[in-house]
Design an enzyme around this catalytic site. Structure first.
Site, PDB file in Angstrom:
ATOM      1  N   SER A   1      11.006 -31.261  99.537  1.00  0.00           N
ATOM      2  CA  SER A   1      11.382 -32.227 100.564  1.00  0.00           C
ATOM      3  C   SER A   1      12.026 -31.489 101.722  1.00  0.00           C
ATOM      4  O   SER A   1      12.436 -30.347 101.606  1.00  0.00           O
ATOM      5  CB  SER A   1      12.376 -33.243  99.978  1.00  0.00           C
ATOM      6  OG  SER A   1      13.526 -32.579  99.501  1.00  0.00           O
ATOM      7  N   CYS A   2      12.101 -32.161 102.855  1.00  0.00           N
ATOM      8  CA  CYS A   2      12.672 -31.523 104.040  1.00  0.00           C
ATOM      9  C   CYS A   2      14.130 -31.149 103.784  1.00  0.00           C
ATOM     10  O   CYS A   2      14.901 -31.924 103.243  1.00  0.00           O
ATOM     11  CB  CYS A   2      12.593 -32.479 105.229  1.00  0.00           C
ATOM     12  SG  CYS A   2      10.904 -32.832 105.751  1.00  0.00           S
ATOM     13  N   GLY A   3      14.487 -29.939 104.162  1.00  0.00           N
ATOM     14  CA  GLY A   3      15.877 -29.531 104.077  1.00  0.00           C
ATOM     15  C   GLY A   3      16.240 -28.756 102.832  1.00  0.00           C
ATOM     16  O   GLY A   3      17.299 -28.160 102.764  1.00  0.00           O
TER      17      GLY A   3
END
Length: 264
Positions: free
Chosen positions: A108-110
C-alpha cells in the site's frame, strides 16, 4: 475466449509505408470471488482460469492445500468470473486474509521496504531444497523461449515454468502479467497435487519481491530469470532461504543469494 487477436497496422519506414496485420496479446479482467464476496479483479490473458485462481489463492495464503477448497469453479460458465469457497475449517483459520483489502504481494502507499519485508516474512515460511546442477538450470533458462508459443505469435507475453531436479518441464504458462503466469504454472501442479515435485522456477521477466513471495508459498527454493532481481527481492529471498539467479550476458548465471544451492 482467444488469447490473442489480429489487428490492422500501418508499417512506416524510410521511403514509404505499407498495410499489414499483427497479432496482439489479449488482456481481459478476471473477477475472483471468495466466500461469496468480491475479492479482487486482475487483468490477465484468457486461459487456465481455474489453475490461475488456485495458484493465486495459494500465493496469498487463502489456502495451504487443495483440500482447503470447498468449491473452485466458474460462475455460471462465465470464464471472466471464478468463485472460491473454503471449507468451514479453513475459513475459520484465515478470517484476516478474507477481510484484507490488499494482497500480501502488493504494497500500500506509504509502506517502507523494511515494513514490507517484515510482513512478508511473517506470512511466509522459509524454504529449503537440495542443490541443482548449474547446467540443468542454465539449459532450462536457455530453452524457455521454446515453451512460449504465445510470445512467438505476439511478442508480448511473460512466461513462468516449473522444473523437477532433472530439468524436466512440469508446467508452463504465459500471460500478459508475469504474476499471472506464475500463478497459472503453480496452480496447474497444485491442483494435481504435484507441486512437491517442482524444484526450480524459470521466469522470462525480472524477479520482483512478489515473485519471491509466490515462489516461497509454493515451496520453490530456486528462481532463475532472464532479467536481474530487484534489491527488495534479494533482501526477501535472503531471509526466506531462496536462491535467486539470472542469465549472465556471456556465459553462466549470476547468483545473488544462497549460491551453495547451484552446483558447478
Amino acid at each position: 475466449m482467444k488469447n490473442h487477436r489480429t489487428h490492422p497496422i500501418r508499417h512506416l519506414k524510410n521511403g514509404g509505408s505499407s498495410e499489414a496485420t499483427q497479432a496482439l496479446l489479449a488482456e481481459e479482467p478476471l473477477s475472483i470471488r471468495v466466500q461469496g464476496n468480491p475479492y479482487t479483479v486482475v487483468m490477465r490473458t484468457p486461459g487456465d482460469e481455474i489453475a490461475h485462481v488456485a495458484g493465486f489463492c495459494l500465493g496469498e495464503g487463502i489456502v495451504d492445500a487443495v483440500e482447503d477448497f470447498g468449491t473452485l469453479a466458474f460462475c455460471d460458465e462465465d470464464v471472466n468470473v471464478v468463485t472460491v469457497t473454503l471449507t468451514p475449517k479453513r475459513s475459520e483459520k484465515v478470517p484476516e486474509i478474507l477481510d484484507r483489502r490488499g494482497f500480501i504481494s502488493q504494497t500500500s502507499c506509504g509502506i517502507c521496504g523494511k515494513e514490507l519485508i517484515s510482513d512478508l516474512r511473517q506470512a511466509t515460511q522459509s524454504v529449503d531444497a537440495a542443490p541443482i546442477d548449474l547446467a540443468t538450470v542454465s539449459k532450462a533458462l536457455d530453452e524457455l523461449s521454446t515453451h512460449q508459443p504465445l510470445r512467438e505469435i505476439t511478442r508480448a507475453s511473460h512466461a513462468a515454468a516449473l522444473f523437477d531436479e532433472a530439468g524436466r518441464l512440469l508446467s508452463v504458462a504465459e500471460d500478459a502479467g508475469r504474476h499471472n503466469a506464475l500463478d497459472k504454472a503453480v496452480g496447474m501442479l497444485f491442483l494435481k497435487k504435484e507441486l512437491p515435485e517442482a524444484r526450480f522456477l524459470v521466469l522470462s521477466s525480472r524477479i520482483s519481491y512478489e515473485m519471491v513471495q509466490k515462489a516461497a508459498r509454493a515451496g520453490i527454493a530456486i528462481i532463475a530469470a532472464v532479467s536481474r532481481p530487484t534489491a527488495l527481492a534479494v533482501e526477501l529471498a535472503e531471509g526466506l532461504n531462496i536462491t535467486l539467479c539470472s542469465l549472465a550476458r556471456n556465459d553462466g548465471l549470476f547468483v545473488y543469494t544462497h549460491p551453495e544451492r547451484i552446483k558447478v
